[in-house]
Design a protein around this motif. Sequence first.
Motif, PDB file in Angstrom:
ATOM      1  N   ALA A 141       0.853  -1.251  -0.289  1.00  0.00           N
ATOM      2  CA  ALA A 141       0.068   0.028   0.013  1.00  0.00           C
ATOM      3  C   ALA A 141       0.851   1.348   0.128  1.00  0.00           C
ATOM      4  CB  ALA A 141      -0.872  -0.004   1.182  1.00  0.00           C
ATOM      5  N   GLU A 142       1.854   1.136   0.964  1.00  0.00           N
ATOM      6  CA  GLU A 142       2.881   2.258   1.149  1.00  0.00           C
ATOM      7  C   GLU A 142       3.468   2.670  -0.454  1.00  0.00           C
ATOM      8  OE1 GLU A 142       3.793   2.134   5.563  1.00  0.00           O
ATOM      9  OE2 GLU A 142       5.281   1.195   4.190  1.00  0.00           O
ATOM     10  N   ALA A 143       3.658   1.620  -1.176  1.00  0.00           N
ATOM     11  CA  ALA A 143       4.277   1.615  -2.577  1.00  0.00           C
ATOM     12  C   ALA A 143       3.389   2.266  -3.594  1.00  0.00           C
ATOM     13  CB  ALA A 143       5.122   0.317  -2.871  1.00  0.00           C
ATOM     14  N   GLY A 144       2.077   2.146  -3.368  1.00  0.00           N
ATOM     15  CA  GLY A 144       0.984   2.666  -4.213  1.00  0.00           C
ATOM     16  C   GLY A 144       0.194   1.604  -4.892  1.00  0.00           C
ATOM     17  N   TYR A 145       0.157   0.207  -4.214  1.00  0.00           N
ATOM     18  CA  TYR A 145      -0.688  -0.706  -4.878  1.00  0.00           C
ATOM     19  C   TYR A 145      -1.768  -0.628  -4.053  1.00  0.00           C
ATOM     20  CZ  TYR A 145       3.367  -2.905  -7.332  1.00  0.00           C
ATOM     21  OH  TYR A 145       4.686  -2.734  -7.873  1.00  0.00           O
ATOM     22  N   VAL A 146      -2.714  -1.239  -4.799  1.00  0.00           N
ATOM     23  CA  VAL A 146      -4.246  -1.272  -4.233  1.00  0.00           C
ATOM     24  C   VAL A 146      -4.612  -2.676  -4.136  1.00  0.00           C
ATOM     25  CG1 VAL A 146      -6.689  -0.423  -4.579  1.00  0.00           C
ATOM     26  CG2 VAL A 146      -4.940   0.989  -5.423  1.00  0.00           C
ATOM     27  N   GLU A 147      -5.260  -3.029  -2.991  1.00  0.00           N
ATOM     28  CA  GLU A 147      -5.562  -4.393  -2.806  1.00  0.00           C
ATOM     29  C   GLU A 147      -6.941  -4.839  -3.472  1.00  0.00           C
ATOM     30  OE1 GLU A 147      -6.154  -7.682   0.725  1.00  0.00           O
ATOM     31  OE2 GLU A 147      -6.073  -5.537   1.319  1.00  0.00           O
ATOM     32  N   ILE A 148      -6.918  -5.968  -4.166  1.00  0.00           N
ATOM     33  CA  ILE A 148      -8.128  -6.082  -5.417  1.00  0.00           C
ATOM     34  C   ILE A 148      -8.435  -7.456  -4.954  1.00  0.00           C
ATOM     35  CG2 ILE A 148      -8.657  -6.738  -7.722  1.00  0.00           C
ATOM     36  CD1 ILE A 148      -6.873  -4.270  -8.239  1.00  0.00           C
ATOM     37  N   GLY A 149      -9.882  -7.900  -4.925  1.00  0.00           N
ATOM     38  CA  GLY A 149     -10.300  -9.033  -4.662  1.00  0.00           C
ATOM     39  C   GLY A 149      -9.511  -9.678  -3.354  1.00  0.00           C
ATOM     40  N   MET A 150      -9.068 -10.962  -3.763  1.00  0.00           N
ATOM     41  CA  MET A 150      -8.299 -11.735  -2.503  1.00  0.00           C
ATOM     42  C   MET A 150      -7.001 -11.977  -3.132  1.00  0.00           C
ATOM     43  SD  MET A 150      -9.467 -15.409  -1.172  1.00  0.00           S
ATOM     44  CE  MET A 150      -8.844 -16.272  -2.774  1.00  0.00           C
ATOM     45  N   ASP A 151      -6.225 -11.678  -2.553  1.00  0.00           N
ATOM     46  CA  ASP A 151      -4.641 -11.955  -2.630  1.00  0.00           C
ATOM     47  C   ASP A 151      -4.132 -11.160  -3.889  1.00  0.00           C
ATOM     48  OD1 ASP A 151      -5.059 -13.944  -0.661  1.00  0.00           O
ATOM     49  OD2 ASP A 151      -5.231 -15.447  -2.187  1.00  0.00           O
ATOM     50  N   HIS A 152      -4.701 -10.168  -4.545  1.00  0.00           N
ATOM     51  CA  HIS A 152      -4.059  -9.537  -5.447  1.00  0.00           C
ATOM     52  C   HIS A 152      -4.198  -8.176  -5.501  1.00  0.00           C
ATOM     53  CE1 HIS A 152      -4.902 -13.370  -7.509  1.00  0.00           C
ATOM     54  NE2 HIS A 152      -4.357 -12.953  -8.663  1.00  0.00           N
ATOM     55  N   PHE A 153      -3.131  -7.507  -5.848  1.00  0.00           N
ATOM     56  CA  PHE A 153      -2.732  -5.919  -5.767  1.00  0.00           C
ATOM     57  C   PHE A 153      -2.259  -5.460  -6.965  1.00  0.00           C
ATOM     58  CE2 PHE A 153      -1.936  -7.985  -1.629  1.00  0.00           C
ATOM     59  CZ  PHE A 153      -2.353  -7.006  -0.793  1.00  0.00           C
ATOM     60  N   ALA A 154      -2.741  -4.428  -7.283  1.00  0.00           N
ATOM     61  CA  ALA A 154      -2.230  -3.558  -8.602  1.00  0.00           C
ATOM     62  C   ALA A 154      -2.101  -2.128  -8.535  1.00  0.00           C
ATOM     63  CB  ALA A 154      -3.549  -3.905  -9.665  1.00  0.00           C
ATOM     64  N   LEU A 155      -1.278  -1.673  -9.568  1.00  0.00           N
ATOM     65  CA  LEU A 155      -1.132  -0.213  -9.415  1.00  0.00           C
ATOM     66  C   LEU A 155      -2.323   0.370 -10.312  1.00  0.00           C
ATOM     67  CD1 LEU A 155       2.600  -0.063 -10.903  1.00  0.00           C
ATOM     68  CD2 LEU A 155       1.801   0.117  -8.552  1.00  0.00           C
ATOM     69  N   ARG A 156      -2.600   1.631  -9.979  1.00  0.00           N
ATOM     70  CA  ARG A 156      -3.845   2.223 -10.366  1.00  0.00           C
ATOM     71  C   ARG A 156      -3.785   2.297 -11.977  1.00  0.00           C
ATOM     72  NH1 ARG A 156      -6.830   4.643  -6.242  1.00  0.00           N
ATOM     73  NH2 ARG A 156      -5.705   4.461  -4.218  1.00  0.00           N
ATOM     74  N   SER A 157      -2.596   2.247 -12.509  1.00  0.00           N
ATOM     75  CA  SER A 157      -2.569   2.287 -13.941  1.00  0.00           C
ATOM     76  C   SER A 157      -2.901   1.005 -14.659  1.00  0.00           C
ATOM     77  CB  SER A 157      -1.042   2.724 -14.319  1.00  0.00           C
ATOM     78  OG  SER A 157      -0.156   1.920 -13.934  1.00  0.00           O
ATOM     79  N   ASP A 158      -3.229  -0.125 -13.857  1.00  0.00           N
ATOM     80  CA  ASP A 158      -3.235  -1.353 -14.531  1.00  0.00           C
ATOM     81  C   ASP A 158      -4.665  -1.655 -14.883  1.00  0.00           C
ATOM     82  OD1 ASP A 158      -1.726  -4.184 -14.948  1.00  0.00           O
ATOM     83  OD2 ASP A 158      -3.458  -4.676 -14.118  1.00  0.00           O
ATOM     84  N   SER A 159      -5.065  -2.558 -15.872  1.00  0.00           N
ATOM     85  CA  SER A 159      -6.191  -2.611 -16.439  1.00  0.00           C
ATOM     86  C   SER A 159      -7.272  -3.501 -15.252  1.00  0.00           C
ATOM     87  CB  SER A 159      -6.336  -3.530 -17.488  1.00  0.00           C
ATOM     88  OG  SER A 159      -5.711  -4.827 -17.428  1.00  0.00           O
ATOM     89  N   LEU A 160      -6.774  -4.387 -14.460  1.00  0.00           N
ATOM     90  CA  LEU A 160      -7.375  -4.836 -13.314  1.00  0.00           C
ATOM     91  C   LEU A 160      -7.844  -3.988 -12.309  1.00  0.00           C
ATOM     92  CD1 LEU A 160      -8.169  -7.897 -12.722  1.00  0.00           C
ATOM     93  CD2 LEU A 160      -6.328  -7.928 -11.179  1.00  0.00           C
ATOM     94  N   TYR A 161      -7.014  -2.920 -12.111  1.00  0.00           N
ATOM     95  CA  TYR A 161      -7.474  -1.722 -11.033  1.00  0.00           C
ATOM     96  C   TYR A 161      -8.855  -1.091 -11.749  1.00  0.00           C
ATOM     97  CZ  TYR A 161      -8.118   2.515  -8.504  1.00  0.00           C
ATOM     98  OH  TYR A 161      -8.619   3.353  -7.848  1.00  0.00           O
ATOM     99  N   LYS A 162      -8.664  -1.023 -12.781  1.00  0.00           N
ATOM    100  CA  LYS A 162      -9.660  -0.184 -13.649  1.00  0.00           C
ATOM    101  C   LYS A 162     -10.862  -1.001 -13.720  1.00  0.00           C
ATOM    102  CE  LYS A 162      -6.481   2.319 -16.308  1.00  0.00           C
ATOM    103  NZ  LYS A 162      -5.559   2.480 -17.708  1.00  0.00           N
ATOM    104  N   ALA A 163     -10.759  -2.531 -13.984  1.00  0.00           N
ATOM    105  CA  ALA A 163     -11.840  -3.280 -13.937  1.00  0.00           C
ATOM    106  C   ALA A 163     -12.628  -3.378 -12.548  1.00  0.00           C
ATOM    107  CB  ALA A 163     -11.670  -4.674 -14.209  1.00  0.00           C
ATOM    108  N   VAL A 164     -11.903  -3.107 -11.465  1.00  0.00           N
ATOM    109  CA  VAL A 164     -12.546  -3.034 -10.250  1.00  0.00           C
ATOM    110  C   VAL A 164     -13.268  -1.510 -10.094  1.00  0.00           C
ATOM    111  CG1 VAL A 164     -11.852  -2.923  -7.671  1.00  0.00           C
ATOM    112  CG2 VAL A 164     -10.876  -4.489  -9.008  1.00  0.00           C
ATOM    113  N   GLU A 165     -12.589  -0.577 -10.487  1.00  0.00           N
ATOM    114  CA  GLU A 165     -13.542   0.651 -10.104  1.00  0.00           C
ATOM    115  C   GLU A 165     -14.524   0.672 -11.130  1.00  0.00           C
ATOM    116  OE1 GLU A 165     -11.962   3.925  -9.013  1.00  0.00           O
ATOM    117  OE2 GLU A 165     -11.964   2.262  -7.673  1.00  0.00           O
ATOM    118  N   GLU A 166     -14.930   0.002 -12.231  1.00  0.00           N
ATOM    119  CA  GLU A 166     -15.973  -0.148 -13.180  1.00  0.00           C
ATOM    120  C   GLU A 166     -16.810  -1.205 -12.699  1.00  0.00           C
ATOM    121  OE1 GLU A 166     -14.493  -0.222 -17.068  1.00  0.00           O
ATOM    122  OE2 GLU A 166     -13.475   1.762 -16.852  1.00  0.00           O
TER     123      GLU A 166
END
Length: 454
Positions: A279-304
């Motif tokens: 989290a301190e490095a800028g990663y967002v926790e997604i679902g279970m066991d996954h982390f992504a930068l806000r620029s990644d498509s997986l983070y955008k899928a979570v937002e939408e």
Amino acid sequence: MSNYLINKYNVAGPRYTSYPTVPYWDLGNFSIEEYKKSLKRSFSESNQSEGISLYLHLPFCESLCTFCGCNKRITKRHEVESPYINAILDEWEMYLELLEEKPVIKEIHLGGGTPTFFSPENLKLLIQGLFKNATKAEGFDFSFEGHPNNTQKGHLEALYEAGFKRVSYGVQDYNMTVQQAIHRIQPFVNVKKATELAREIGYTSVGHDIIFGLPFQTVEHIRTTIEKTKELMPDRIAFYSYAHVPWIKGNGQRGFNEEDLPTADVKREMYETGKKMLAEAGYVEIGMDHFALRSDSLYKAVEEKKMHRNFMGYTHSKTKVMIGLGVSAISDSWSGFAQNVKTLEEYYELLEKREFPLYRGHILTEEDEKLRKHILNLMCNLETSWEDESSYFPELPDVLIRLKEMESDGLIEIEKDRLIIKEEGRPFVRNVCMAFDLLLQRSKPETQLFSMTV
């Protein structure tokens, strides 16, 4: 997270890449013909509108990693490559004949085993063979798993030219004692080279897999591994618990003693430490066991709220049809599941007879479909609702009663027609799903089928 809650909820439970989970499929009376009908039906309804997904299982590895629970064949003989590729393409040809219409392919994932065991030339032949009678969907997403020790520039270039833009590398841990215990000697310089090569070539998402709970692993090892990971800033990180299930996976996970594994409370400290650092490095926790930068498509899928979960893990797009090719691969027709046979010998034998190499599966009931919807919502969005009739099922009141204790522990919120997993409850998402898993609740398995949830 308190040790009290860890001890309370640390039970064996599924990871919910499907519902129903594999142990509750129709093992004895699965009908291949019924599955084929369900596949044709879903394919005709969705091929043109959303496309299909392909999962290709490439099982060969040159050495055995003792943490691995995947279906694999250990060999250094690379002459096995061509026969296996030909077999996969033969299997694909059988699906093409069944489906009749030209498939529109939205997703491809090459898993293993070690996909980069295969030469770049053979991987190129494999992908070219898939597209002789298929086309790419708009916004297609192709990915593969690479071993940092043997992923060469040629692999990355050949697959990039074929449309692959995502690659994930298994890192596990950078400590030498841990690497020796799991038989995966992998210097940081190899991971760095493979990551930078992918980016230079043009890959838009590079992922790293990190495991906590490995033999001899300590919290300090996790700190060191994530500090090194931050030097490379992969776009996605899978940070997950080692699943110790040697009673299912056989001798491959017996390369160390049970007492060499960290305790549940130490594992939770590993997770909390890693999560905080990411989290301190800028990663967002997604679902279970996954982390992504806000620029990644997986983070955008979570937002939408478009993220999906299947046997390939979390994906940023959903297709109703996923066809698994290769030994042990699993297919999903949306109304049914089917798995290929697990040995190469039987796989080759069935294809030689022009028979689909399926040996077990499940056709979903109306109840299964409703429960899958809730479990997918929880795994992907950490919430679910039953405000309309299509989401309601008669046992729902009993499910909510089972969850009252988790609500009292401050892990979830239950409203009139909605359930929300709170931030404090995120580590226990599998436990919440288990309350909805009526097949699990109704059964009393004599042996432990799943890994521990913590």
